[in-house]
Design a protein around this motif. Sequence first.
Motif, PDB file in Angstrom:
ATOM      1  N   LEU A   1       0.788  -1.313  -0.146  1.00  0.00           N
ATOM      2  CA  LEU A   1      -0.043   0.074   0.194  1.00  0.00           C
ATOM      3  C   LEU A   1       0.975   1.128   0.097  1.00  0.00           C
ATOM      4  N   GLY A   2       1.073   1.612  -1.192  1.00  0.00           N
ATOM      5  CA  GLY A   2       2.321   2.698  -1.396  1.00  0.00           C
ATOM      6  C   GLY A   2       1.820   4.228  -1.259  1.00  0.00           C
ATOM      7  N   THR A   3       2.840   5.106  -1.070  1.00  0.00           N
ATOM      8  CA  THR A   3       2.271   6.611  -1.056  1.00  0.00           C
ATOM      9  C   THR A   3       1.876   6.973  -2.690  1.00  0.00           C
ATOM     10  N   THR A   4       2.677   6.327  -3.566  1.00  0.00           N
ATOM     11  CA  THR A   4       2.738   6.715  -4.839  1.00  0.00           C
ATOM     12  C   THR A   4       1.699   5.662  -5.889  1.00  0.00           C
ATOM     13  N   ASN A   5       2.218   4.477  -5.375  1.00  0.00           N
ATOM     14  CA  ASN A   5       1.582   3.307  -6.306  1.00  0.00           C
ATOM     15  C   ASN A   5       1.416   2.208  -5.220  1.00  0.00           C
ATOM     16  N   SER A   6       0.338   1.355  -5.246  1.00  0.00           N
ATOM     17  CA  SER A   6      -0.060   0.211  -4.893  1.00  0.00           C
ATOM     18  C   SER A   6       0.102  -0.987  -5.627  1.00  0.00           C
TER      19      SER A   6
ATOM     20  N   PHE B   1      13.902   3.591  -3.335  1.00  0.00           N
ATOM     21  CA  PHE B   1      13.572   4.945  -3.976  1.00  0.00           C
ATOM     22  C   PHE B   1      12.233   4.928  -4.479  1.00  0.00           C
ATOM     23  N   GLY B   2      11.340   5.627  -4.232  1.00  0.00           N
ATOM     24  CA  GLY B   2       9.906   5.554  -4.705  1.00  0.00           C
ATOM     25  C   GLY B   2       9.459   6.993  -5.174  1.00  0.00           C
ATOM     26  N   GLY B   3       8.164   7.149  -5.101  1.00  0.00           N
ATOM     27  CA  GLY B   3       7.750   8.310  -5.843  1.00  0.00           C
ATOM     28  C   GLY B   3       7.961   9.386  -4.962  1.00  0.00           C
ATOM     29  N   GLY B   4       7.558   9.728  -3.787  1.00  0.00           N
ATOM     30  CA  GLY B   4       7.626  10.774  -2.920  1.00  0.00           C
ATOM     31  C   GLY B   4       8.702  10.558  -1.754  1.00  0.00           C
TER      32      GLY B   4
ATOM     33  N   GLY C   1      12.003  11.842  -3.619  1.00  0.00           N
ATOM     34  CA  GLY C   1      11.774  10.715  -4.637  1.00  0.00           C
ATOM     35  C   GLY C   1      11.369  11.072  -6.071  1.00  0.00           C
ATOM     36  N   GLY C   2      10.851  10.130  -6.867  1.00  0.00           N
ATOM     37  CA  GLY C   2      10.593  10.355  -8.366  1.00  0.00           C
ATOM     38  C   GLY C   2       9.763  11.740  -8.632  1.00  0.00           C
ATOM     39  N   ASP C   3       8.744  12.328  -7.668  1.00  0.00           N
ATOM     40  CA  ASP C   3       8.301  13.321  -7.999  1.00  0.00           C
ATOM     41  C   ASP C   3       9.274  14.583  -8.022  1.00  0.00           C
TER      42      ASP C   3
ATOM     43  N   THR D   1       5.552  14.365 -18.188  1.00  0.00           N
ATOM     44  CA  THR D   1       6.858  14.445 -17.945  1.00  0.00           C
ATOM     45  C   THR D   1       7.298  13.126 -17.332  1.00  0.00           C
ATOM     46  N   GLU D   2       6.342  12.514 -16.351  1.00  0.00           N
ATOM     47  CA  GLU D   2       6.633  11.247 -15.852  1.00  0.00           C
ATOM     48  C   GLU D   2       6.788  10.287 -16.803  1.00  0.00           C
ATOM     49  N   ALA D   3       5.794  10.199 -17.910  1.00  0.00           N
ATOM     50  CA  ALA D   3       5.986   9.156 -19.012  1.00  0.00           C
ATOM     51  C   ALA D   3       7.360   9.171 -19.901  1.00  0.00           C
ATOM     52  N   ALA D   4       7.672  10.517 -19.902  1.00  0.00           N
ATOM     53  CA  ALA D   4       9.035  10.519 -20.615  1.00  0.00           C
ATOM     54  C   ALA D   4      10.168  10.374 -19.667  1.00  0.00           C
ATOM     55  N   LYS D   5      10.096  10.453 -18.175  1.00  0.00           N
ATOM     56  CA  LYS D   5      11.216   9.846 -17.550  1.00  0.00           C
ATOM     57  C   LYS D   5      11.046   8.467 -17.417  1.00  0.00           C
ATOM     58  N   ILE D   6      10.065   7.775 -17.456  1.00  0.00           N
ATOM     59  CA  ILE D   6      10.193   6.275 -17.469  1.00  0.00           C
ATOM     60  C   ILE D   6      10.673   5.774 -18.882  1.00  0.00           C
TER      61      ILE D   6
ATOM     62  N   LEU E   1      12.909   7.239 -20.481  1.00  0.00           N
ATOM     63  CA  LEU E   1      14.398   7.269 -20.763  1.00  0.00           C
ATOM     64  C   LEU E   1      15.055   6.264 -19.750  1.00  0.00           C
ATOM     65  N   SER E   2      14.363   5.618 -18.905  1.00  0.00           N
ATOM     66  CA  SER E   2      14.944   4.392 -18.286  1.00  0.00           C
ATOM     67  C   SER E   2      15.626   3.445 -19.188  1.00  0.00           C
ATOM     68  N   SER E   3      14.726   3.211 -20.608  1.00  0.00           N
ATOM     69  CA  SER E   3      15.058   2.285 -21.456  1.00  0.00           C
ATOM     70  C   SER E   3      15.521   2.824 -22.840  1.00  0.00           C
TER      71      SER E   3
ATOM     72  N   VAL F   1      15.058  -1.158  -4.069  1.00  0.00           N
ATOM     73  CA  VAL F   1      13.638  -1.269  -4.356  1.00  0.00           C
ATOM     74  C   VAL F   1      13.034  -0.194  -4.818  1.00  0.00           C
ATOM     75  N   GLY F   2      11.760  -0.118  -5.195  1.00  0.00           N
ATOM     76  CA  GLY F   2      11.110   1.186  -5.689  1.00  0.00           C
ATOM     77  C   GLY F   2      11.271   1.729  -7.138  1.00  0.00           C
ATOM     78  N   GLY F   3      10.145   2.416  -7.554  1.00  0.00           N
ATOM     79  CA  GLY F   3      10.024   2.625  -9.164  1.00  0.00           C
ATOM     80  C   GLY F   3      11.344   3.514  -9.504  1.00  0.00           C
ATOM     81  N   THR F   4      11.810   4.538  -8.536  1.00  0.00           N
ATOM     82  CA  THR F   4      12.890   5.411  -9.015  1.00  0.00           C
ATOM     83  C   THR F   4      14.217   4.549  -9.048  1.00  0.00           C
ATOM     84  N   SER F   5      14.385   3.545  -8.515  1.00  0.00           N
ATOM     85  CA  SER F   5      15.656   2.655  -8.642  1.00  0.00           C
ATOM     86  C   SER F   5      15.505   2.012 -10.001  1.00  0.00           C
ATOM     87  N   CYS F   6      14.590   2.118 -10.826  1.00  0.00           N
ATOM     88  CA  CYS F   6      14.561   1.543 -12.218  1.00  0.00           C
ATOM     89  C   CYS F   6      15.451   2.410 -13.340  1.00  0.00           C
ATOM     90  N   ILE F   7      15.956   3.795 -12.860  1.00  0.00           N
ATOM     91  CA  ILE F   7      16.597   4.460 -13.507  1.00  0.00           C
ATOM     92  C   ILE F   7      17.956   3.995 -13.466  1.00  0.00           C
ATOM     93  N   PRO F   8      18.590   3.662 -14.820  1.00  0.00           N
ATOM     94  CA  PRO F   8      19.841   3.025 -14.763  1.00  0.00           C
ATOM     95  C   PRO F   8      20.884   3.735 -14.264  1.00  0.00           C
TER      96      PRO F   8
HETATM   97  P1  ADP Z   1       5.900   4.666  -3.911  1.00  0.00           P
HETATM   98  O1  ADP Z   1       6.428   5.723  -3.562  1.00  0.00           O
HETATM   99  O2  ADP Z   1       4.314   4.371  -3.760  1.00  0.00           O
HETATM  100  O3  ADP Z   1       6.801   3.350  -3.208  1.00  0.00           O
HETATM  101  P2  ADP Z   1       6.967   3.432  -6.359  1.00  0.00           P
HETATM  102  O4  ADP Z   1       8.038   2.451  -5.827  1.00  0.00           O
HETATM  103  O5  ADP Z   1       5.877   2.686  -7.346  1.00  0.00           O
HETATM  104  O6  ADP Z   1       6.054   4.248  -5.355  1.00  0.00           O
HETATM  105  O7  ADP Z   1       7.795   4.503  -7.312  1.00  0.00           O
HETATM  106  C1  ADP Z   1       6.967   5.582  -8.034  1.00  0.00           C
HETATM  107  C2  ADP Z   1       8.024   6.322  -8.720  1.00  0.00           C
HETATM  108  O8  ADP Z   1       8.758   5.458  -9.297  1.00  0.00           O
HETATM  109  C3  ADP Z   1       7.368   7.381  -9.529  1.00  0.00           C
HETATM  110  O9  ADP Z   1       8.112   8.551  -9.274  1.00  0.00           O
HETATM  111  C4  ADP Z   1       7.607   6.820 -10.832  1.00  0.00           C
HETATM  112  O10 ADP Z   1       7.478   7.930 -11.922  1.00  0.00           O
HETATM  113  C5  ADP Z   1       8.874   6.128 -10.759  1.00  0.00           C
HETATM  114  N1  ADP Z   1       9.211   5.040 -11.808  1.00  0.00           N
HETATM  115  C6  ADP Z   1       8.492   3.958 -11.964  1.00  0.00           C
HETATM  116  N2  ADP Z   1       8.963   3.209 -13.204  1.00  0.00           N
HETATM  117  C7  ADP Z   1      10.128   4.060 -13.366  1.00  0.00           C
HETATM  118  C8  ADP Z   1      10.862   3.854 -14.497  1.00  0.00           C
HETATM  119  N3  ADP Z   1      11.042   2.797 -15.239  1.00  0.00           N
HETATM  120  N4  ADP Z   1      11.779   4.643 -14.468  1.00  0.00           N
HETATM  121  C9  ADP Z   1      12.095   5.797 -13.671  1.00  0.00           C
HETATM  122  N5  ADP Z   1      11.098   6.015 -12.800  1.00  0.00           N
HETATM  123  C10 ADP Z   1      10.092   5.260 -12.549  1.00  0.00           C
END
Ligand code: ADP
Length: 732
Positions: free
Chosen positions: A9-14, A199-202, A228-230, A276-281, A283-285, A351-358
Amino acid sequence: MKKAIGIDLGTTNSVVAFKDTSVKILRNKEGDELTRSCVGFKDEIIVGKVAYQLLGRDPINTIRSVKRLMGSTLKDKAVIDLMNSGHYKYGITSYNDGTDDAVAVVLGGKQYRPEQISAKILKKLKDDAEEKLGDEVTHAVITVPAYFTERQKNATLKAAEIAGLKVQKLLAEPTAAAIAYGVDNLKPGDATTVMIYDFGGGTFDLSILTIVDGEYIAAGTGGDRWLGGDDIDRKLQALILNKVAQEYSINDISKLIQKLPEKRRYQFEGQILFQTEAAKIQLSSTNSASVTIDSILEDENGDIIDIDISITRQEFEKIVKPFVERSIELIETLLKEVGYDIGMLDKILLVGGTSCIPLVKQMLSERYGAEKIKISEKPMLAVAEGAAILSHRLDDSYERSPDDSTAIGEISYSASHNYYIEVADDNVMRKERIIEKLTPLPAKTSKTFKTTTNNQKVVKVALFSDPEKGDFGMQALGYYLIKENLPIQSELVFDFQLDTNEILTVNVYPKGKRNQEMQIILGRGNIDHKALDIIDTLINKSTREFRTADGEEEFVNFVTKKITEIEKEGVANISDNKWHEVFYTTTEKYDEIKSTENRTPKAEKAIFRAKRLLMEFGELLDQFDKGAMIELIKQIETTTEDEEKNQLVDLLIEKYEQYGVLNVTLQIESYAERILEIPGTTIGSTSKQADYDRLIRLYNDAKIKFKSGSFDNGKELVNQAFTIIEKYDQWL
Ligand code: ADP
Ligand code: MG
């Protein structure tokens, strides 16, 4: 068969995961692995991506990051930070029943508690999972940050209850991630120490765990709740807008945006945020990404600007680099704090979405060595996966009680157990830690405290959490009632139990009389807490303010009756209504006793007022009046003859009433105090505390004016004060 799932149950995503033979992520109805933790309103309440997209139409009715508000009050730093951040447009207020300082959010013109909003998210996750599994989902392991307090965890449990989910366990997010990464797969007696880099969204959360024999021992947590990613999105958005400004030679692009009619502006702000968020995501690939927004923005001449901007990976990485550097600084800070050397960490788990950034993995590998860094293909799913694995392990133990250690399997999360109880030593209050650090859960401990008066009837139990910079936050409050008359210094035994969700229960009994053992009902942040809190305040006030021991006793008896009623209903069964009733009837009872007591004889009242006037404004009174008043008071106090006494009292009243404005000034102070006692934090649009402060200031300033001879100025201040007091007419 009914199913059990794992929920992040995440701050940004669940995220929802399920395990049978293997762990799977359950996509939602829209087909996504991630569900936006977002709740919006359009004719009805909507949840997830659709709600998030509403940001572009109705940001005031789009609630994000509600996790930050869970179990909070308006005074909490996290809430103040959120309100001050300027990133959220939805309403955050105090709950308008006025009985409690918990936070409410406003959606579709109605107030909701954070846990109600969170419950909407959980309900969608549950419904979508049921559709996927073709079966009813009844149970879940839900993850919470390692730093969540007792109140925040309770709010999460409440949200689950509203959503119709039974919580098998609240699992700490870092533990969940460690389980997902399989680092707990060890031989008996072997130990491993890992850092979880989330490294999550917020938020950016760090945590160090040592795992041995199925136990997860937390060495410490760190990170930054506002990184965070925000933040990356905001920097990237600034770059994009800069590029647009350059391409179209716009001087001040933010001014152009501000000038758009509201509807168009929301649309533009929404579009730029999503893209912007879509572009960021992307750019990870990929090596470049573009943002296109047509037909919304206009230049100074009213001509449409169609935005079509591309960003390269290089430009993007220049933005990201400082964020990763900051995260490395925070790693170093945490290591220093717990006294660890990097060599003591076997792995760093990403862990977390922002960790996707290479660049994140790259920079961490350069710094700490590639073999130390572990990252799965989709690090934002790890927490849910870990929750699902645990949920599966607990699956066959539904029927067992949650604090039965055998029901927990080999997982028990041992943390620092930052619970303190407040105790008095020779009337000096101090905080005592309840359960030693690193004790495995579930844990029990016993402490003995002594009664402080003869025949004491009520014992207060206040629990505090981790002192942050010396401030202890009160987490829970309750009372134990002593049924018999005990002499002063009698011993009471307190049994504390911390279950595997790190929820504390307290049982108390007089030493040697276990049959009188009672579980204390603890208020934890909502109306329960507030009701117990008002009891506490009023008990304290009654000993100070009630003039007669009878009044005090009557009040304590009343309170005892109320607490007994609560105990009879049992912790689990008390409704909010019951707590409201306790709150109001206790307040009423107090006022009733006080006003009966205050039916003081006319003589006493007159003497009291005259003495106050002499004390506060003695130098302003006419010498003759002053002498007369002092003499009259003396005579009244010595006269035994009723008739004569009455005449003297009337004379005294006549004397001091000549000084009308000074008497009125003296009332400001007592009105201010009564205003503070009205339930609720705000009346109309101003806070009571602010009005109180203003009144006391006016009171003091007016006194100074009068004393320095500026009578007109003084009167003006008194008038201002009464304009404030009038707002509270109906309560005073
Ligand atoms: P939470 O804060 O709820 O734990 P997440 O772990 O899902 O959230 O992280 C969300 C953040 O990760 C957002 O800022 C989102 O834009 C970013 N994110 C998700 N996928 C990618 C990606 N492939 N590359 C860069 N950032 C990403
Ligand atoms: Mg997360």
